[in-house]
Design a protein around this motif. Sequence first.
Motif, PDB file in Angstrom:
ATOM      1  N   MET A 167      -3.121  10.347  16.907  1.00 25.44           N
ATOM      2  CA  MET A 167      -3.600  11.246  15.866  1.00 25.44           C
ATOM      3  C   MET A 167      -2.646  12.423  15.702  1.00 25.44           C
ATOM      4  SD  MET A 167      -7.200  13.274  15.684  1.00 25.44           S
ATOM      5  CE  MET A 167      -6.540  14.796  16.364  1.00 25.44           C
ATOM      6  N   ILE A 168      -2.326  12.730  14.450  1.00 26.02           N
ATOM      7  CA  ILE A 168      -1.406  13.819  14.139  1.00 26.02           C
ATOM      8  C   ILE A 168      -2.055  14.749  13.124  1.00 26.02           C
ATOM      9  CG2 ILE A 168       0.882  14.414  13.251  1.00 26.02           C
ATOM     10  CD1 ILE A 168       0.205  10.842  14.267  1.00 26.02           C
ATOM     11  N   PRO A 169      -2.395  15.973  13.505  1.00 28.04           N
ATOM     12  CA  PRO A 169      -2.884  16.948  12.527  1.00 28.04           C
ATOM     13  C   PRO A 169      -1.720  17.458  11.682  1.00 28.04           C
ATOM     14  CG  PRO A 169      -3.559  17.506  14.779  1.00 28.04           C
ATOM     15  CD  PRO A 169      -2.475  16.499  14.872  1.00 28.04           C
ATOM     16  N   ARG A 170      -1.943  17.656  10.399  1.00 26.54           N
ATOM     17  CA  ARG A 170      -0.902  18.188   9.524  1.00 26.54           C
ATOM     18  C   ARG A 170      -0.741  19.688   9.779  1.00 26.54           C
ATOM     19  NH1 ARG A 170       2.756  16.674   7.715  1.00 26.54           N
ATOM     20  NH2 ARG A 170       2.723  16.941   5.486  1.00 26.54           N
ATOM     21  N   PRO A 171       0.502  20.157   9.946  1.00 29.96           N
ATOM     22  CA  PRO A 171       0.737  21.550  10.349  1.00 29.96           C
ATOM     23  C   PRO A 171       0.482  22.544   9.223  1.00 29.96           C
ATOM     24  CG  PRO A 171       2.820  20.435   9.928  1.00 29.96           C
ATOM     25  CD  PRO A 171       1.752  19.385   9.839  1.00 29.96           C
ATOM     26  N   PRO A 172       0.255  23.801   9.561  1.00 32.98           N
ATOM     27  CA  PRO A 172       0.097  24.840   8.536  1.00 32.98           C
ATOM     28  C   PRO A 172       1.311  24.890   7.620  1.00 32.98           C
ATOM     29  CG  PRO A 172      -0.508  25.671  10.708  1.00 32.98           C
ATOM     30  CD  PRO A 172       0.096  24.329  10.928  1.00 32.98           C
ATOM     31  N   GLY A 173       1.050  25.113   6.326  1.00 34.06           N
ATOM     32  CA  GLY A 173       2.126  25.199   5.355  1.00 34.06           C
ATOM     33  C   GLY A 173       2.519  23.877   4.731  1.00 34.06           C
ATOM     34  N   SER A 174       2.025  22.759   5.282  1.00 41.98           N
ATOM     35  CA  SER A 174       2.346  21.452   4.720  1.00 41.98           C
ATOM     36  C   SER A 174       1.309  21.074   3.664  1.00 41.98           C
ATOM     37  CB  SER A 174       2.366  20.383   5.818  1.00 41.98           C
ATOM     38  OG  SER A 174       1.081  20.265   6.414  1.00 41.98           O
ATOM     39  N   LYS A 175       1.614  20.041   2.894  1.00 45.86           N
ATOM     40  CA  LYS A 175       0.653  19.536   1.921  1.00 45.86           C
ATOM     41  C   LYS A 175      -0.578  19.031   2.669  1.00 45.86           C
ATOM     42  CE  LYS A 175       0.137  16.071  -1.752  1.00 45.86           C
ATOM     43  NZ  LYS A 175       0.786  14.908  -2.435  1.00 45.86           N
ATOM     44  N   PHE A 176      -1.760  19.416   2.201  1.00 43.98           N
ATOM     45  CA  PHE A 176      -3.016  19.041   2.855  1.00 43.98           C
ATOM     46  C   PHE A 176      -3.014  19.480   4.320  1.00 43.98           C
ATOM     47  CE2 PHE A 176      -2.745  15.412  -0.338  1.00 43.98           C
ATOM     48  CZ  PHE A 176      -3.570  16.044  -1.260  1.00 43.98           C
ATOM     49  N   THR A 203       0.848  -1.185   0.000  1.00 39.95           N
ATOM     50  CA  THR A 203       0.000   0.000   0.000  1.00 39.95           C
ATOM     51  C   THR A 203       0.891   1.245   0.000  1.00 39.95           C
ATOM     52  OG1 THR A 203      -0.073  -0.135   2.413  1.00 39.95           O
ATOM     53  CG2 THR A 203      -1.949  -1.058   1.209  1.00 39.95           C
ATOM     54  N   VAL A 204       0.452   2.278  -0.682  1.00 43.41           N
ATOM     55  CA  VAL A 204       1.222   3.526  -0.756  1.00 43.41           C
ATOM     56  C   VAL A 204       0.788   4.419   0.395  1.00 43.41           C
ATOM     57  CG1 VAL A 204       1.783   5.552  -2.134  1.00 43.41           C
ATOM     58  CG2 VAL A 204       1.437   3.328  -3.251  1.00 43.41           C
ATOM     59  N   SER A 205       1.728   4.780   1.249  1.00 47.07           N
ATOM     60  CA  SER A 205       1.378   5.625   2.388  1.00 47.07           C
ATOM     61  C   SER A 205       1.189   7.071   1.934  1.00 47.07           C
ATOM     62  CB  SER A 205       2.452   5.539   3.473  1.00 47.07           C
ATOM     63  OG  SER A 205       3.536   6.407   3.192  1.00 47.07           O
ATOM     64  N   TYR A 206       0.541   7.824   2.792  1.00 46.52           N
ATOM     65  CA  TYR A 206       0.303   9.257   2.593  1.00 46.52           C
ATOM     66  C   TYR A 206       1.598   9.997   2.311  1.00 46.52           C
ATOM     67  CZ  TYR A 206      -1.653  13.813   4.278  1.00 46.52           C
ATOM     68  OH  TYR A 206      -2.080  15.098   4.438  1.00 46.52           O
ATOM     69  N   TRP A 207       2.675   9.559   2.984  1.00 44.36           N
ATOM     70  CA  TRP A 207       3.962  10.248   2.896  1.00 44.36           C
ATOM     71  C   TRP A 207       4.701   9.943   1.603  1.00 44.36           C
ATOM     72  CZ3 TRP A 207       3.453  13.280   6.897  1.00 44.36           C
ATOM     73  CH2 TRP A 207       2.810  12.814   8.050  1.00 44.36           C
ATOM     74  N   GLN A 208       4.430   8.793   1.012  1.00 45.66           N
ATOM     75  CA  GLN A 208       5.179   8.326  -0.159  1.00 45.66           C
ATOM     76  C   GLN A 208       4.564   8.779  -1.480  1.00 45.66           C
ATOM     77  OE1 GLN A 208       4.741   4.248   0.978  1.00 45.66           O
ATOM     78  NE2 GLN A 208       6.762   4.115   1.900  1.00 45.66           N
ATOM     79  N   ASP A 209       3.608   9.671  -1.409  1.00 42.53           N
ATOM     80  CA  ASP A 209       2.926  10.154  -2.602  1.00 42.53           C
ATOM     81  C   ASP A 209       3.038  11.687  -2.646  1.00 42.53           C
ATOM     82  OD1 ASP A 209       1.355  10.491  -4.813  1.00 42.53           O
ATOM     83  OD2 ASP A 209      -0.547  10.079  -3.793  1.00 42.53           O
ATOM     84  N   PRO A 210       3.955  12.232  -3.476  1.00 42.15           N
ATOM     85  CA  PRO A 210       4.788  11.527  -4.455  1.00 42.15           C
ATOM     86  C   PRO A 210       6.026  10.921  -3.811  1.00 42.15           C
ATOM     87  CG  PRO A 210       5.249  13.862  -4.549  1.00 42.15           C
ATOM     88  CD  PRO A 210       4.141  13.696  -3.541  1.00 42.15           C
ATOM     89  N   PRO A 211       6.654   9.948  -4.478  1.00 42.73           N
ATOM     90  CA  PRO A 211       7.842   9.319  -3.918  1.00 42.73           C
ATOM     91  C   PRO A 211       9.051  10.236  -3.979  1.00 42.73           C
ATOM     92  CG  PRO A 211       7.399   8.464  -6.116  1.00 42.73           C
ATOM     93  CD  PRO A 211       6.230   9.330  -5.751  1.00 42.73           C
ATOM     94  N   SER A 212      10.020   9.965  -3.113  1.00 46.09           N
ATOM     95  CA  SER A 212      11.277  10.711  -3.102  1.00 46.09           C
ATOM     96  C   SER A 212      12.068  10.418  -4.373  1.00 46.09           C
ATOM     97  CB  SER A 212      12.101  10.309  -1.878  1.00 46.09           C
ATOM     98  OG  SER A 212      13.441  10.719  -1.996  1.00 46.09           O
ATOM     99  N   GLN A 213      12.935  11.353  -4.731  1.00 47.11           N
ATOM    100  CA  GLN A 213      13.818  11.121  -5.877  1.00 47.11           C
ATOM    101  C   GLN A 213      14.820   9.992  -5.594  1.00 47.11           C
ATOM    102  OE1 GLN A 213      15.987  14.729  -6.602  1.00 47.11           O
ATOM    103  NE2 GLN A 213      17.061  14.684  -4.633  1.00 47.11           N
ATOM    104  N   LEU A 214      14.950   9.620  -4.313  1.00 35.84           N
ATOM    105  CA  LEU A 214      15.830   8.513  -3.947  1.00 35.84           C
ATOM    106  C   LEU A 214      15.101   7.170  -3.891  1.00 35.84           C
ATOM    107  CD1 LEU A 214      17.953  10.065  -1.035  1.00 35.84           C
ATOM    108  CD2 LEU A 214      18.560   9.851  -3.451  1.00 35.84           C
TER     109      LEU A 214
END
Length: 474
Positions: free
Chosen positions: A309-318, A17-28
């Motif tokens: 639970m972790i809210p995404r901080p201001p300025g981050s994606k979504f 499964t593709v996690s929230y963090w891996q979309d988009p994937p790193s250049q590495l």
Amino acid sequence: MEKRASIPPGLPRPNPTVSYWQDPPSQLANHRTTPDLPKTTDILVVGSGITGSSLAYNILNRPSSHSVLLLEARTACSGATGRNGGHTKCASYRDILDNVRDLGEEEAAKITRLQYNTMRAIHAFAREHGIQCDSLQGDTVDVFYDQGQVEKARNAVAKIKRILGEKDPAARYIFYSAEETEKKFLAQGSLGSLQYEAGSLSAYKFVTGVLDLALKKGLNLQTETPALKIARNEDCQKGWTVYTPRGEVKAKKLLLATNGYTAHLYPTLQGVIVPLRGHMTAQRPGSGIPKEGLGGTYSFIYDSNYEYMIPRPPGSKFAGDILIGGGAARAPNEGLFEWGETDDTTTDDFIRSYLEDCTKKYFGTNWGEDDPEGRLRKAWTGVMGFSADGFPLVGQVPGEEDLYVAASFQGNGMVLCFEIARALVAIMNEGDEKELNKWFPKAFRMTSERTKHKFQGKLHSKVSPMDLELKSQG
């Protein structure tokens, strides 16, 4: 549990499964430093999560000129680190009573301080090296729905404050009533809450940032190169041979940073390090959640376990999105079927649905209306590693020269692995034991005795009679 613990973990599955963090994937993500796999290396690390990447960086940051090869079965940081919730949260009060009982106050204090210092060190490292990983330091809140857990927390906090001292930053805890909890944190129907220091970040971005730094120092990173098996070098040579589909590599020293999968390469650890599949979701916030987002991270504590639970901080994606994980304890048989499970290519319908529903339950009318696009943005799974005594296994494998392990972080790797990697590099280089013992817990050291304990499941989650002892006795 004995049956579940006996299931061989196998290799990491293709097409997870593709996690929230891996979309988009790193250049590495698909990086291979050299087209061909080296035939030899001084040090070989298996696993590119926070442990493996931190090990590689620490080794290459020393004055010695060792060659370091890092193998990853899938894409870079595709295991548990790239699939967690991004919480840098110690919650040391939840295990301090057991640790004092089993290890004594001095060792219990070391563990508490190690967790706190790791949390602070990760964010400091990200700042120092300019790793853009949505690093946010602040406070967290644990919201209680069980009276036994409230009493346990009060006893535990009193114990921490006495052992560490009231002014120690790792001992800063603030209790709130049910009414204060709803007003301050919007959570309804609770018995109260506990606030203390924590943080959040994209662990995927952090680790790929560490890998990038290690690459600049000479790391050879080979992704999509699973280690199929390991064996001692033949012909009386020191070191180990690692077999892969792309050929074999001889290494003078071999470090296993493979967490829940470790028994695949070293079967003696079958049932000693047991995998647990965890579930995560990313959700769009309801209309009642503040547009600027919630002010910190959360855990929701009930009788047998918790959600985090972790809210995404201001300025981050979504920005404002809510990431919430856990839920297994609410499944049939308290999620027993998730132990020994390493299939992160899918999710369990019951647990996924529970996680999707629980956000509105915890916030009640304060949640408001669901987003027109729906509550659930993404769901995925990841594989953690647990040990029988509830502590990481760190050090040289007993009876195996030049073979080292750092694994079984009990789902708390983000406040353990970064500093554990520093300790393992010192152990590997025969560093100053007296200095290391000042801060690194003996309970984390790999010993033959620890491999004999019978695995019975996750520790420190339920309330025991000791937890409810009178504070005057502590």
